[in-house]
Design a protein around this motif. Structure first.
Motif, PDB file in Angstrom:
ATOM      1  N   ILE B 184       0.810  -1.034  -0.667  1.00  0.00           N
ATOM      2  CA  ILE B 184      -0.176  -0.367   0.058  1.00  0.00           C
ATOM      3  C   ILE B 184       1.118   1.336   0.273  1.00  0.00           C
ATOM      4  O   ILE B 184       0.452   1.837  -0.452  1.00  0.00           O
ATOM      5  CB  ILE B 184      -0.768  -0.108   1.155  1.00  0.00           C
ATOM      6  CG1 ILE B 184      -1.778  -1.117   0.746  1.00  0.00           C
ATOM      7  CG2 ILE B 184      -1.866   0.995   1.351  1.00  0.00           C
ATOM      8  CD1 ILE B 184      -2.777  -1.257   2.322  1.00  0.00           C
ATOM      9  N   ILE B 185       2.134   1.380   1.089  1.00  0.00           N
ATOM     10  CA  ILE B 185       2.849   2.195   1.049  1.00  0.00           C
ATOM     11  C   ILE B 185       3.107   3.026  -0.777  1.00  0.00           C
ATOM     12  O   ILE B 185       3.539   3.836  -1.004  1.00  0.00           O
ATOM     13  CB  ILE B 185       3.890   2.323   1.420  1.00  0.00           C
ATOM     14  CG1 ILE B 185       3.445   2.826   3.149  1.00  0.00           C
ATOM     15  CG2 ILE B 185       4.617   3.361   1.505  1.00  0.00           C
ATOM     16  CD1 ILE B 185       3.660   2.277   5.074  1.00  0.00           C
ATOM     17  N   LEU B 186       3.684   2.029  -1.423  1.00  0.00           N
ATOM     18  CA  LEU B 186       4.803   1.914  -2.354  1.00  0.00           C
ATOM     19  C   LEU B 186       4.236   1.658  -3.405  1.00  0.00           C
ATOM     20  O   LEU B 186       4.249   2.598  -4.163  1.00  0.00           O
ATOM     21  CB  LEU B 186       5.903   0.085  -2.201  1.00  0.00           C
ATOM     22  CG  LEU B 186       6.690   0.615  -1.062  1.00  0.00           C
ATOM     23  CD1 LEU B 186       7.678  -0.665  -1.454  1.00  0.00           C
ATOM     24  CD2 LEU B 186       8.214   1.981  -0.597  1.00  0.00           C
ATOM     25  N   ARG B 187       2.707   0.949  -3.733  1.00  0.00           N
ATOM     26  CA  ARG B 187       2.771   1.125  -4.979  1.00  0.00           C
ATOM     27  C   ARG B 187       1.214   2.179  -4.881  1.00  0.00           C
ATOM     28  O   ARG B 187       0.928   2.736  -6.013  1.00  0.00           O
ATOM     29  CB  ARG B 187       2.008  -0.242  -5.106  1.00  0.00           C
ATOM     30  CG  ARG B 187       2.789  -1.550  -5.680  1.00  0.00           C
ATOM     31  CD  ARG B 187       2.318  -2.609  -6.391  1.00  0.00           C
ATOM     32  NE  ARG B 187       2.056  -2.454  -7.650  1.00  0.00           N
ATOM     33  CZ  ARG B 187       1.432  -3.443  -7.916  1.00  0.00           C
ATOM     34  NH1 ARG B 187       0.667  -4.195  -7.428  1.00  0.00           N
ATOM     35  NH2 ARG B 187       0.812  -2.742  -9.279  1.00  0.00           N
ATOM     36  N   GLN B 188       0.731   2.321  -3.417  1.00  0.00           N
ATOM     37  CA  GLN B 188      -0.641   2.987  -3.559  1.00  0.00           C
ATOM     38  C   GLN B 188      -0.400   4.259  -3.213  1.00  0.00           C
ATOM     39  O   GLN B 188      -0.788   5.340  -4.060  1.00  0.00           O
ATOM     40  CB  GLN B 188      -1.819   2.573  -2.840  1.00  0.00           C
ATOM     41  CG  GLN B 188      -2.052   1.056  -3.072  1.00  0.00           C
ATOM     42  CD  GLN B 188      -3.401   0.634  -4.490  1.00  0.00           C
ATOM     43  OE1 GLN B 188      -3.679   1.489  -4.719  1.00  0.00           O
ATOM     44  NE2 GLN B 188      -3.307  -0.226  -4.501  1.00  0.00           N
ATOM     45  N   ILE B 189       0.221   4.255  -2.538  1.00  0.00           N
ATOM     46  CA  ILE B 189       0.073   5.634  -1.988  1.00  0.00           C
ATOM     47  C   ILE B 189       1.597   6.810  -2.163  1.00  0.00           C
ATOM     48  O   ILE B 189       1.669   7.427  -3.026  1.00  0.00           O
ATOM     49  CB  ILE B 189       0.555   6.027  -0.060  1.00  0.00           C
ATOM     50  CG1 ILE B 189      -0.664   5.396   0.078  1.00  0.00           C
ATOM     51  CG2 ILE B 189       0.808   7.340   0.110  1.00  0.00           C
ATOM     52  CD1 ILE B 189      -0.481   5.837   2.482  1.00  0.00           C
ATOM     53  N   LEU B 190       3.151   6.149  -2.683  1.00  0.00           N
ATOM     54  CA  LEU B 190       3.983   7.302  -3.058  1.00  0.00           C
ATOM     55  C   LEU B 190       3.996   7.160  -3.829  1.00  0.00           C
ATOM     56  O   LEU B 190       4.076   8.347  -4.330  1.00  0.00           O
ATOM     57  CB  LEU B 190       5.228   5.676  -2.563  1.00  0.00           C
ATOM     58  CG  LEU B 190       6.188   6.464  -2.807  1.00  0.00           C
ATOM     59  CD1 LEU B 190       6.709   7.607  -1.905  1.00  0.00           C
ATOM     60  CD2 LEU B 190       7.294   5.020  -2.722  1.00  0.00           C
ATOM     61  N   PRO B 191       3.137   6.498  -5.090  1.00  0.00           N
ATOM     62  CA  PRO B 191       3.118   7.156  -6.403  1.00  0.00           C
ATOM     63  C   PRO B 191       2.365   8.211  -6.807  1.00  0.00           C
ATOM     64  O   PRO B 191       2.915   8.870  -7.782  1.00  0.00           O
ATOM     65  CB  PRO B 191       2.872   6.481  -7.129  1.00  0.00           C
ATOM     66  CG  PRO B 191       3.328   4.861  -6.952  1.00  0.00           C
ATOM     67  CD  PRO B 191       2.912   5.591  -5.714  1.00  0.00           C
ATOM     68  N   ASN B 192       1.187   8.698  -5.685  1.00  0.00           N
ATOM     69  CA  ASN B 192       0.339   9.909  -5.908  1.00  0.00           C
ATOM     70  C   ASN B 192       1.142  11.144  -4.940  1.00  0.00           C
ATOM     71  O   ASN B 192       0.377  12.175  -5.116  1.00  0.00           O
ATOM     72  CB  ASN B 192      -0.830   9.038  -4.860  1.00  0.00           C
ATOM     73  CG  ASN B 192      -2.245   8.226  -5.979  1.00  0.00           C
ATOM     74  OD1 ASN B 192      -2.033   8.815  -7.064  1.00  0.00           O
ATOM     75  ND2 ASN B 192      -1.885   7.417  -5.700  1.00  0.00           N
TER      76      ASN B 192
END
Lengths: 553, 280
Positions: B184-192
């Motif tokens: 969730i941290i790397l794929r969902q939130i970080l890119p955003n």
């Protein structure tokens, strides 16, 4: 007040066109719009988002976002004089003086750093010669007229002390300050709870009748139209599609688009059969309680807010249970507790006999699949940087499914919710609100759940799209024999899709029963007031536009 | 499609394009320093105190006869290297801590943020000077010192982004579909959350270059690396007799920092379309 000349309408809009900047989805926001508004008349302008209804009002008030959006043609005649060609100073004295406006969002329409009384007094100072004490007296008088308690005290309050409904009353008082001839109301009740909406609609109607104002009321809700309109103008894609007396448009709509809009107004279907509760319950919520700690810090004690108390509820396989309540009633808290986003403080949530709350992270994991959620905001619930196929496939992949297999199944699911095959390769921003909500439903279905928790799944959507999404949910639930917890603030929507309805108020369930019981014989006083507040309840939707009862399939 | 949108928005900002051109020129200068100016910039090239436009030295020579132009070209390497690596290190520390604080909230957040504030209460430059003085000046210690003093703002920024994104429905949907916290941290939130982080990182490169120059000016630079700050520091005693010794390296710093700021501004406009539009 000036005596209205009967042959000259108060407001005469002739061939109004408003141009959008190049690159917008259409060249004209409003295209050759013609209508009139007479004194002592409520004209409802109805349309879905993007129909240009607000643009029309904004053009009148000089609120168009210059220089990108501008009036491209036509005229706006106020008592025979064109507002658009008047000198700027004259336009200004007209606005706020002769023409006033009430906005949709009461939470942001007031300046948070200015006392309520001063905000109302501002337009008096601008447009009248009243002395300061006279202005103060007038402000108090206005606040009393819009039905606010303790007007003298309230004038000294800052907006944050007021509730949404009170703020909207303040906005109305502000608009009435200079006794305008025309009041423009842009979705003034959309952001309010249904019981508050009723009060505000009653207020608007009585004030309009008392002062013989001409009123332009913008809304997307035909229920509201049925409550207050004298005449109705239906807009679509910037064009006027139907225009006439309210009784004609409501009861004998001519244009296919009007008919479609009216047909999508959610309404109670008398003939829906009671759900036969078969077998053991799928989910039992037992005395669930959740308290939130608000504020607080290292040295400050936090405040306790009880979001849910003694919440008990049973859902059988294949049953749709509606959880109805106004904002802050705790309905989302219960929904989120069931999907495991919130951990309640006490109580039990039994899923097929297992208490979900007693499980740790690892033990809860298998149940994640079985209970899935559809979220409210189709714009916030999809990661803007992921392709739609990935969004749907992510869940199964997290549970160890092969990626290519999950993607293939994602395509099937997208087809099942009515999107075409290419959707999987595109990004969420390429889809409309309704389509995004379909993607959200596909994502939940990808986990093969037994229970779907839908948290206000249609409240962010336009009415016609709302109807389609509700139909999809109903269809899917029947095909897959899903149980569903349907959370909504709108009793009409609940009536349309739910077998059982639980009414919540202030963190408690006040009444629970079959949809038929709740609608025909409400036991609780609050349920009765909710039912009473449904806009347009006395209006009988034309028979040929009534929905086919769900049970008749 | 998204890439071309980004370019169109970036190119619309004329200043950003100018900044990018200057920056590319500086990078080229740094990359080909040994081609343009073969030989060691520390070696005597001509007579001392040669004014600009003299025969052997286009921008003059310093009091030991070293070529100023050659010093600037080789100094560009050091400046850019230090600017980029220290920002990368600061990003690694700041974004990791900020992400953890923002995502987990509660006690983790409290602990990390108090630790961050500890660094914020000490003046940046003083801490950098102390660190470099303790660990003897070298490229590595300078990079580390700059990274250690500049990560806190990045941590705060990342935390704020994570805090607000964590409550977004797509993140909650990721939780209900059983994705792990790491994913969730790397794929969902970080890119955003990357856009504002990239923007402030680009500005941080400029700050890092300034910090390095200031350290060198005080004599705390790497004694083996020619740098702009060192050149100005060495020339300050003779500034009245030989202005060119400090003015040209100074101009190099100004141009680089300006270019980076312009590019950062342009990135901000292109990555945050809402902001750019409101500026009209």
């Amino acid at each position: 007040m000036t005596t209205p000349l009967l042959d000259v309408p108060l407001l005469d809009v002739r061939g109004l066109s408003i141009a959008l900047p190049p690159g917008a989805d259409r060249p004209l926001a409003v295209d050759n719009l013609t209508f009139t508004l007479n004194p002592n008349e409520i004209l409802c302008v109805v349309g879905e988002s993007g129909s240009g209804k607000s643009m029309t009002a904004h053009a009148m008030m000089g609120l168009l976002p210059a220089p990108h959006v501008r009036v491209a043609g036509g005229s706006l005649l106020f008592k025979g004089r064109d507002v658009l060609t008047m000198p700027e100073t004259e336009q200004r004295s007209l606005r706020g003086g002769r023409i006033a406006m009430v906005f949709q969002e009461p939470m942001t329409a007031l300046n948070p750093l200015m006392r309520v009384g001063r905000q109302i007094g501002e337009s008096l100072r601008e447009h009248t010669d009243l002395t300061a004490p006279a202005r103060r007296a007038r402000v108090v008088e206005l606040l009393a007229q819009v039905g606010l308690p303790n007007p003298a005290e309230l004038a000294e309050a800052y907006p944050f002390r007021l509730s949404g409904g009170q703020r909207q009353r303040v906005m109305i008082a502000m608009a009435l300050a200079c006794q305008p001839d025309i009041l423009i109301a842009d979705e003034p009740t959309t952001a309010l709870d249904v019981t508050t909406q009723k009060q505000i609609l009653d207020l608007i109607r009585s004030i309009q009748a008392e002062r013989h104002m001409g009123m332009m009321f913008i809304t997307h809700d035909f229920g509201v139209v049925a409550e207050i309109a004298h005449r109705v103008a239906v807009m679509r894609h910037g064009k006027l599609v139907e225009y006439g007396p309210a009784s004609d448009v409501l009861n004998r709509p001519q244009h296919p688009y009007t008919r479609q809009l009216i047909a999508s107004v959610p309404h109670y279907i008398e003939h829906r059969d009671d759900h036969a509760k078969a077998g053991a319950p799928l989910l039992v919520a037992d005395k669930v309680r959740k308290v939130f700690n608000v504020g607080g810090g290292l040295f400050k004690k936090s405040k306790e807010v009880v979001a849910g108390d003694d919440l008990s509820l049973t859902i059988h396989p294949g049953e749709t249970v509606g959880l109805v309540g106004e904002s802050g009633s705790g309905k989302s808290t219960l929904g989120r507790s069931i999907v495991g986003l919130i951990k309640p403080d006490s109580g039990r949530i039994l899923f097929e006999g297992t208490d979900l709350l007693s499980l740790d992270r690892k033990g809860f994991r298998p149940y994640r699949r079985a209970v899935q959620m559809v979220f409210q905001d189709p714009y916030a619930s999809l990661n803007p940087r992921h392709r739609v196929g990935d969004i749907v496939a992510q869940g199964p992949v997290a549970f160890g499914e092969d990626r290519s297999k999950a993607l293939a199944r994602a395509r099937d699911l997208l087809a099942m919710v009515g999107l075409d095959g290419s959707a999987a390769d595109r990004f969420p921003h390429e889809f409309s609100g309704g389509q995004r909500q379909r993607i959200g439903i596909a994502r939940a279905l990808a986990m093969e759940p037994k229970l779907l928790v839908a948290d206000e799944p249609v409240s962010a959507l336009d009415v016609s799209v709302q109807g389609q999404v509700l139909e999809l949910l109903d269809d899917i639930r029947r095909r897959l024999n899903l149980a569903m917890l349907f959370i909504t603030h709108d009793l009409r929507v609940a009536a349309q899709v739910c077998d059982t309805i639980a009414v919540m108020r202030r963190g408690r369930i006040v009444e629970m029963g079959t949809a038929r019981e709740v609608f025909t014989h409400p036991r609780d006083a609050y349920t009765r007031s909710l039912l009473d507040a449904i806009p347009g309840k006395s209006w009988h939707i034309p028979d040929d536009l009534q929905k086919v009862p769900a049970g008749a399939h | 499609m998204m890439k071309s949108d980004f370019w169109r928005a970036f190119v619309r900002n004329k200043g950003a394009v100018l900044g990018l051109v200057i920056l590319i020129a500086i990078v080229v200068l740094a990359a080909f320093a040994s081609v343009f100016f073969p030989g060691d910039p520390w070696e005597m090239a001509t007579a001392p105190f040669q004014p600009p436009l003299s025969e052997d030295a286009l921008l003059g020579s310093d009091m030991l006869g070293r070529d100023i132009a050659s010093g600037i070209a080789h100094g560009a390497r050091v400046s850019l290297l230090i600017g980029l690596t220290s920002t990368a290190a600061a990003l690694a520390i700041g974004v990791t801590l900020g992400a953890l604080a923002g995502f987990h909230g509660g006690k983790v957040d409290d602990a990390i943020m108090r630790f961050t504030e500890l660094f914020q209460t000490i003046p940046n430059f003083v801490l950098a000077v102390v660190l470099v003085a303790i660990f003897t000046p070298s490229l590595t210690t300078i990079v580390l010192a700059i990274a250690i003093v500049s990560w806190p703002p990045l941590a705060r920024l990342a935390r704020a982004e994570f805090l607000s994104l964590r409550t977004r429905e797509f993140v909650q949907a990721a939780i209900t579909t059983g994705q792990s916290s790491t994913s969730i941290i790397l794929r969902q939130i970080l890119p955003n959350s990357l856009s504002p982080i990239i923007v402030s990182a680009s500005l941080m490169v400029a700050t890092a270059i300034l910090l390095e120059s200031s350290l060198s000016f005080l004599g705390l630079g790497d004694p083996n690396a020619m740098s702009w700050g060192y050149m100005i520091g060495a020339a300050r005693t003779v500034i009245r007799q030989a202005w060119w010794m400090s003015v040209f390296p100074g101009l190099a710093i100004v141009l680089t920092v300006l270019a980076l700021n312009l590019v950062g501004e342009g990135l901000n406009d292109a990555l945050n379309p809402k902001l750019a539009r409101s500026r009209g």
